[in-house]
Design a protein around this motif. Structure first.
Motif, mmCIF file in Angstrom:
data_model
loop_
_atom_site.group_PDB
_atom_site.id
_atom_site.type_symbol
_atom_site.label_atom_id
_atom_site.label_comp_id
_atom_site.label_asym_id
_atom_site.label_seq_id
_atom_site.Cartn_x
_atom_site.Cartn_y
_atom_site.Cartn_z
ATOM 1 N N ALA A 148 -1.732 4.792 -8.714
ATOM 2 C CA ALA A 148 -0.704 4.301 -9.638
ATOM 3 C C ALA A 148 -0.667 5.163 -10.897
ATOM 4 O O ALA A 148 0.412 5.531 -11.377
ATOM 5 N N GLU A 149 -1.837 5.496 -11.413
ATOM 6 C CA GLU A 149 -1.911 6.320 -12.623
ATOM 7 C C GLU A 149 -1.366 7.730 -12.372
ATOM 8 O O GLU A 149 -0.567 8.251 -13.148
ATOM 9 N N ILE A 150 -1.783 8.324 -11.275
ATOM 10 C CA ILE A 150 -1.338 9.685 -10.937
ATOM 11 C C ILE A 150 0.168 9.731 -10.729
ATOM 12 O O ILE A 150 0.860 10.593 -11.272
ATOM 13 N N PHE A 151 0.691 8.797 -9.936
ATOM 14 C CA PHE A 151 2.112 8.846 -9.602
ATOM 15 C C PHE A 151 3.015 8.409 -10.746
ATOM 16 O O PHE A 151 4.181 8.789 -10.786
ATOM 17 N N SER A 152 2.482 7.658 -11.688
ATOM 18 C CA SER A 152 3.293 7.289 -12.857
ATOM 19 C C SER A 152 3.674 8.545 -13.650
ATOM 20 O O SER A 152 4.728 8.573 -14.290
ATOM 21 N N LYS A 153 2.875 9.587 -13.567
ATOM 22 C CA LYS A 153 3.141 10.837 -14.288
ATOM 23 C C LYS A 153 4.346 11.581 -13.727
ATOM 24 O O LYS A 153 4.920 12.428 -14.411
ATOM 25 N N ILE A 154 4.706 11.285 -12.472
ATOM 26 C CA ILE A 154 5.907 11.894 -11.883
ATOM 27 C C ILE A 154 6.983 10.826 -11.642
ATOM 28 O O ILE A 154 7.878 11.004 -10.814
ATOM 29 N N ASN A 155 6.854 9.706 -12.349
ATOM 30 C CA ASN A 155 7.843 8.617 -12.303
ATOM 31 C C ASN A 155 8.026 8.000 -10.917
ATOM 32 O O ASN A 155 9.141 7.655 -10.525
ATOM 33 N N VAL A 156 6.938 7.865 -10.188
ATOM 34 C CA VAL A 156 6.943 7.153 -8.908
ATOM 35 C C VAL A 156 6.052 5.929 -9.092
ATOM 36 O O VAL A 156 4.871 6.060 -9.398
ATOM 37 N N LYS A 157 6.635 4.749 -8.936
ATOM 38 C CA LYS A 157 5.898 3.512 -9.195
ATOM 39 C C LYS A 157 5.289 2.958 -7.912
ATOM 40 O O LYS A 157 5.975 2.790 -6.908
ATOM 41 N N LEU A 158 3.999 2.669 -7.968
ATOM 42 C CA LEU A 158 3.307 1.995 -6.864
ATOM 43 C C LEU A 158 3.580 0.507 -7.016
ATOM 44 O O LEU A 158 3.169 -0.115 -7.990
ATOM 45 N N THR A 159 4.314 -0.074 -6.055
ATOM 46 C CA THR A 159 4.781 -1.456 -6.207
ATOM 47 C C THR A 159 4.008 -2.479 -5.393
ATOM 48 O O THR A 159 3.861 -3.610 -5.824
ATOM 49 N N HIS A 160 3.547 -2.098 -4.188
ATOM 50 C CA HIS A 160 2.899 -3.064 -3.301
ATOM 51 C C HIS A 160 1.765 -2.421 -2.517
ATOM 52 O O HIS A 160 1.769 -1.211 -2.286
ATOM 53 N N SER A 161 0.861 -3.283 -2.078
ATOM 54 C CA SER A 161 -0.218 -2.855 -1.186
ATOM 55 C C SER A 161 -0.314 -3.875 -0.062
ATOM 56 O O SER A 161 -0.427 -5.080 -0.312
ATOM 57 N N LEU A 162 -0.264 -3.396 1.171
ATOM 58 C CA LEU A 162 -0.328 -4.261 2.347
ATOM 59 C C LEU A 162 -1.574 -3.917 3.138
ATOM 60 O O LEU A 162 -1.790 -2.753 3.486
ATOM 61 N N ILE A 163 -2.405 -4.924 3.409
ATOM 62 C CA ILE A 163 -3.598 -4.753 4.240
ATOM 63 C C ILE A 163 -3.385 -5.569 5.506
ATOM 64 O O ILE A 163 -3.103 -6.770 5.438
ATOM 65 N N VAL A 164 -3.524 -4.918 6.653
ATOM 66 C CA VAL A 164 -3.344 -5.583 7.938
ATOM 67 C C VAL A 164 -4.691 -5.636 8.641
ATOM 68 O O VAL A 164 -5.424 -4.652 8.667
ATOM 69 N N ALA A 165 -5.011 -6.809 9.197
ATOM 70 C CA ALA A 165 -6.275 -6.983 9.917
ATOM 71 C C ALA A 165 -6.028 -7.918 11.093
ATOM 72 O O ALA A 165 -5.716 -9.093 10.895
ATOM 73 N N GLU A 166 -6.119 -7.398 12.296
ATOM 74 C CA GLU A 166 -5.850 -8.149 13.520
ATOM 75 C C GLU A 166 -4.509 -8.856 13.407
ATOM 76 O O GLU A 166 -3.493 -8.206 13.320
ATOM 77 N N PHE A 167 -4.497 -10.182 13.371
ATOM 78 C CA PHE A 167 -3.234 -10.913 13.308
ATOM 79 C C PHE A 167 -2.976 -11.492 11.918
ATOM 80 O O PHE A 167 -2.167 -12.384 11.746
ATOM 81 N N LYS A 168 -3.668 -10.960 10.915
ATOM 82 C CA LYS A 168 -3.522 -11.434 9.545
ATOM 83 C C LYS A 168 -3.081 -10.272 8.664
ATOM 84 O O LYS A 168 -3.256 -9.117 9.011
ATOM 85 N N TYR A 169 -2.533 -10.613 7.522
ATOM 86 C CA TYR A 169 -2.191 -9.571 6.565
ATOM 87 C C TYR A 169 -2.269 -10.121 5.153
ATOM 88 O O TYR A 169 -2.275 -11.328 4.932
ATOM 89 N N SER A 170 -2.336 -9.209 4.211
ATOM 90 C CA SER A 170 -2.366 -9.547 2.793
ATOM 91 C C SER A 170 -1.422 -8.585 2.076
ATOM 92 O O SER A 170 -1.634 -7.385 2.099
ATOM 93 N N LEU A 171 -0.363 -9.118 1.494
ATOM 94 C CA LEU A 171 0.590 -8.305 0.750
ATOM 95 C C LEU A 171 0.486 -8.673 -0.714
ATOM 96 O O LEU A 171 0.575 -9.828 -1.082
ATOM 97 N N ARG A 172 0.251 -7.661 -1.535
ATOM 98 C CA ARG A 172 0.109 -7.899 -2.970
ATOM 99 C C ARG A 172 1.107 -7.056 -3.736
ATOM 100 O O ARG A 172 1.227 -5.865 -3.490
ATOM 101 N N ALA A 173 1.810 -7.699 -4.636
ATOM 102 C CA ALA A 173 2.633 -6.952 -5.588
ATOM 103 C C ALA A 173 1.692 -6.466 -6.667
ATOM 104 O O ALA A 173 0.854 -7.218 -7.161
ATOM 105 N N LEU A 174 1.789 -5.213 -6.987
ATOM 106 C CA LEU A 174 0.857 -4.607 -7.944
ATOM 107 C C LEU A 174 1.478 -4.509 -9.326
ATOM 108 O O LEU A 174 2.626 -4.098 -9.472
#
Length: 99
Positions: free
Chosen positions: A70-96
């Motif tokens: 997020a810090e690195i890409f903010s310098k080129i104006n690209v925003k890290l918005t979400h992170s998705l973790i997938v595990a078997e039949f479950k997932y976790s989506l977080r807005a950052l």
């Protein structure tokens, strides 16, 4: 096998992906990601990866990687918005809120 995807989004293209794979760790070159983002005129990005362990909670390493990217890409104006973790039949989506 752990897989890591970065989805880049721009006005002209819905999603462009960058992929890295690894056995128990994922290695990727940040410079390659930056070049990829600039080439495709990305404005935002989303991280997607799996946890072969079946755990959907982000590890400390996941969180540190998200913050660093997020810090690195903010310098080129690209925003890290979400992170998705997938595990078997479950997932976790977080807005950052890192920027």
């Amino acid at each position: 096998i752990e897989k890591f995807y970065v989805l880049f989004f721009s006005k002209s293209v819905s999603a462009i992906r960058f992929v890295a794979n690894g056995i128990d760790r994922i290695y990727f070159c940040v410079d390659e990601l930056i070049k990829f983002a600039i080439h495709h005129r990305a404005e935002s990005m989303m991280l997607v990866h799996n946890h072969p362990s079946g755990e959907t909670a982000p590890s400390l390493e996941d969180i540190n990687t998200e913050r660093r990217l997020a810090e690195i890409f903010s310098k080129i104006n690209v925003k890290l918005t979400h992170s998705l973790i997938v595990a078997e039949f479950k997932y976790s989506l977080r807005a950052l809120e890192l920027q």
